[in-house]
Design an enzyme around this catalytic site. Sequence first.
Site, short mmCIF file in Angstrom:
data_model
loop_
_atom_site.label_atom_id
_atom_site.label_comp_id
_atom_site.label_asym_id
_atom_site.label_seq_id
_atom_site.Cartn_x
_atom_site.Cartn_y
_atom_site.Cartn_z
N GLU A 97 0.82 -1.22 0.00
CA GLU A 97 0.00 0.00 0.00
C GLU A 97 0.85 1.26 0.00
OE1 GLU A 97 -0.12 -1.44 4.30
OE2 GLU A 97 0.30 -2.18 2.32
N ASP A 156 8.09 26.95 -29.51
CA ASP A 156 7.93 28.23 -30.21
C ASP A 156 9.27 28.95 -30.19
OD1 ASP A 156 5.30 27.90 -30.66
OD2 ASP A 156 4.58 29.12 -29.01
N ARG A 159 7.05 29.86 -40.89
CA ARG A 159 5.76 30.30 -41.47
C ARG A 159 4.69 29.24 -41.24
NH1 ARG A 159 6.44 34.93 -41.17
NH2 ARG A 159 7.31 36.34 -42.71
#
Length: 1161
Positions: A383, A425, A729
């Site tokens: 557990e 990015d 682009r």
Amino acid sequence: MPPQADNYECSVAELRSLMELRGAEALEKINATYGGVEGLCQKLKTDPINGLPTDPAGLQRRQEAFGKNEIPPSPSKSFFRLAWEALQDITLVILLVAALVSLGLSFYKPPEEHASNDSSEQEAGWIEGVAILVAVLVVVMVTALNDWTKEKQFRGLQSKIETEHKFSVIRNGEEVNIVVNELVVGDLARVKYGDLLPADGLLIQSNDLKIDESSLTGESDLIRKSEDFDPVLLSGTHAMEGSGRFLVTAVGLNSQTGIIMSLLGAAKEKKDKNEETATITNGVGNGIPNGNGKAVEAAPPVPEEDEVGRMTKSVLQAKLSNLALQIGYIGSIVAAATVLILIIRHCISKYAIEGASFQASDISHFVNFIIIGVTVLVIAVPEGLPLAITLALTYSVKKMMKDNNLVRHLDACETMGNATSICSDKTGTLTTNRMTCVQQYINEQFNKGEVQKYDAMDSKTRDFLLHGIVVNSGYSSTVVPPKNPGEQRQQLGNKTECSLLGFILDTGRSYEDLRKQYPEENLYKVYTFNSSRKSMMTVLDLGSGKYRIYAKGASEIILNRCTHIFGKGGNIKDFTKSETATMTSNVIEPMASDGLRTIGLAFKDLVPAGTKKEEYEEEYSGTIDWEDEEKIREGMTVIAVMGIQDPVRPEVPAAIAKCQNAGITVRMVTGDNINTARSIATQCGIMQPGGDFLALEGKDFNARIRDADGKVNQAKLDQIWPKLRVLARAQPSDKYVLVKGIIDSKATKSREVVAVTGDGTNDAPALKKADVGFAMGIAGTDVAKEASDIILTDDNFSSIVKAVMWGRNVYDSIAKFLQFQLTVNVVAVTIAFIGACAISDSPLKAVQMLWVNLIMDTLASLALATEMPTEDLLNRKPYGRTKSLISRTMVKNIVGHAVYQLAILFAILFWGDKLIPNTASGRNAPLGSPPSQHFTIVFNAFVLMTLVNEINARKIHGERNVFKGIFTNPIFCVIWITTLISHILIVQFGGQWFSTAPLDQTQWIVCIACGLGELIWGQVINCIPSSILPKSFRFGKGDVQPTSILLSGEYDVPSSTSQLPLKPDGTSAGDEKRPGQVLWLLGLTRLQTQIRVVKAFQSVNDDSHPNSLTTSTADRLRASYRRLKIARELEQQKRAGGLRAGGQVYSSDPTTKDTSGIRFA
């Protein structure tokens, strides 16, 4: 409400009913009742231009009158509630019952002839029962305390995420960003592209505003909003295009989202009373009493969609689920066998051989056997596994916040450790996002370095240039002068626009003066920038039917629309296709090769037919169709091309080198020109000179990967993506196609794990599709943050590298804990089982086993799960999704240490009384006899070896120095020392309570030597190469197979349940088919209770702020929204005896669309 009546001419109920209207109906009501939105502003005592005054007392009064902008969270569970839930575990219940029976039997006085000779033994008989009760209590308290502190941490994290969400309002005529909770009715708020609306409101002014209302209504089309035909804005919806200003009319529980949330809360409360279930894991239900009972009763029951789409599990969770199941089964079998053997042995020896008759006092023997069996089970069932993963993840999440990673979904942290590919990015992530205009091409002249002053420019060109920049920029973009000389200007808003405004300041003019000439409300029309347009246009009405259109955008796109250009001396010249090509190669490409972003500025005048005077004017007749963008943007005149520099962040090249060293490929996906992108990629180290890499433009990329019919061909994509490093682009759809293609690819041995960064609204699909989506905390839109898993609070790529380190650290922490726990499991279960078979008694008593369980589960998971990550983690390749959970090295360590410990323990058990001086044998002692030193040595040696092995377990890759970095983890040191001291006290002073007898000096030396021998034995094991073990000695390998039970205690119901019939109470008929053994196992393990923490996090954390709508929540909201709407319609039908005139008509024809722009599923 007294304050409401005194101060404002509008009540909450009035405003609520107003916000239920849509479109023309709402406009009619506003004009008829209030005399337009301005009239409503007067009633709410708001200035429609300057907004509210920043007077705290006034804002407080508004909150008292109209409510606060927050939805109360569900109350957190109390410590006692958590303790009660921890007690639900069936192993603990069995132990409790057995302890109580044992306690009862100790008070039972047998007849004299059966009485034991030792009176002290009888007096001490009750101690074992009480000791077990106390031990169970300790386990429960520790579990509950862990859960309670975790839940508290989650609440803290939740409030941190909430304060991240800010919104722009106008107060005292100035624009300020405030936390959404501080919004009040009467505020004048600005909405822009990508915002998540935090309150309901009415538009005062808008530019090309389009709203995505799908989260509320299910309407997939974007809804155009304007003060002229549909001014109603609803909380929880997203602005996908355009901008505007609106008056806040409803906040918190009175907003449309709030009303639905409170309905959900009421429905949840009702459900909780009917069934004793745990909280709904979506975290939307928030215990708010329902203020509108009728609507709920009238609403037809809608099946809760999110109950069907169960949460998906992470790789690690799934592997641990499988492992926990297997160990649980083995443990249960061993425990049952132990009890059976003990009972059979006792019956044969007592009744068959000795021929004794059954006495009531014999029950205590059987109770004792059951206690031994259950304690074996307690030790065997792992557990601690869910506790370890939860601790590792929550600890990491907390620490990651300091490393600028705000984790929204817990498993993202672990997934990041497996990342093989990052699509990043460029702007703001790899670069600083501090833009400066460093080159200009004006009147066919190149300017580099010092900016030309206003007076030195051509008089005609300069006016078009400066007006074009000022008018055609968001009015929320501003440049603040530096406070101290020598510092840089502060840029607020869109950084590209700020760089152009900075250029105006550099020419010696003030852009503020020009803005005053053209206030925002006087702009005739604005075509806002979005990623498909790649440009922005603003239309001015110059009077007498004359219009001027200014445009700015990506230079190649702007130049291709132009037919004229400002030449030398400000003369207008023709601008042909060949001149476009010449300018591209002579101006744009050199700028781009310097790593500059190139922005084109252009304009065009539209004049009525017969009034043309200048070459750049274009005549029109009739009315202009402003929706025909193609026509409006053609035939423009080039004013200038600007080169904007955005330098690479100084720490990025090193961060990218670390990624590449760690086996992670970094790709750049940008909207910039290919030459700019290639230049920045080379500076960052994404592309090396002479390397065999691809840099493609979006158009070229699509041409290479699509078939003739335009569909993406995976085989073609598989030839490109391994070499692709730069995609320039790129449209957002290209980013999505690339991410999906890499994830779906079978080209590599194991599936790629992809992380993506994004900041724009249109990045949301790619962020959702990726394994881990990173949104930008500073530049990111609310839509992107909603779709992400982690928010980068500093927008910096190097923070992603830290996320990778933390992710790998989580994996290693779990592996360390597994290595440690499985060794203890194997040893404890074996010694208890063999002991039971050989000497009909377990050498380790129930209370001792519970102590070992506490050490190895709760405390060890805390100690091993809180190791800090090191740079060494980046020196290996990612594990990948199919990596074994338990490697061959770990199997070697587990088996090796278990063999050592068992050899020592069996030697002490069977020959300890002969080998160790002054030690009497404790084997075959009658039930209830006092604790023996012999068995105490077994217990002591076992715990000391376990403690020393905990140090060995810190290293899982066969490292020699197990002490390296031990002092960097104070938690480990404190827990280890505390455990050791507690153990010494237990052995020496535990007495009857812990079934221990104090040991003398020699016995302690023997035990300590056995313990320290673990360190030497660890070095011996390290000399054995792991490769000699067969490959089958790895566990948890391969892609994850579905399991019946998750570590979160949730059932993993396949998605086919969505087709199952629903019973009257709304539950799926398929639920009855859950296998019995799974339910049995659920009760048997503490997996469910211990992982409540993960649930708490998922429930709390799936809401990034009170109004946020994640996918699952949005589904629920839609269902409730429909219920509410249909109920209202039915009520009105009853009153009016039919459908009201002008209302919505529900048609069976799917093509019929209601006029209000809202469609019901």
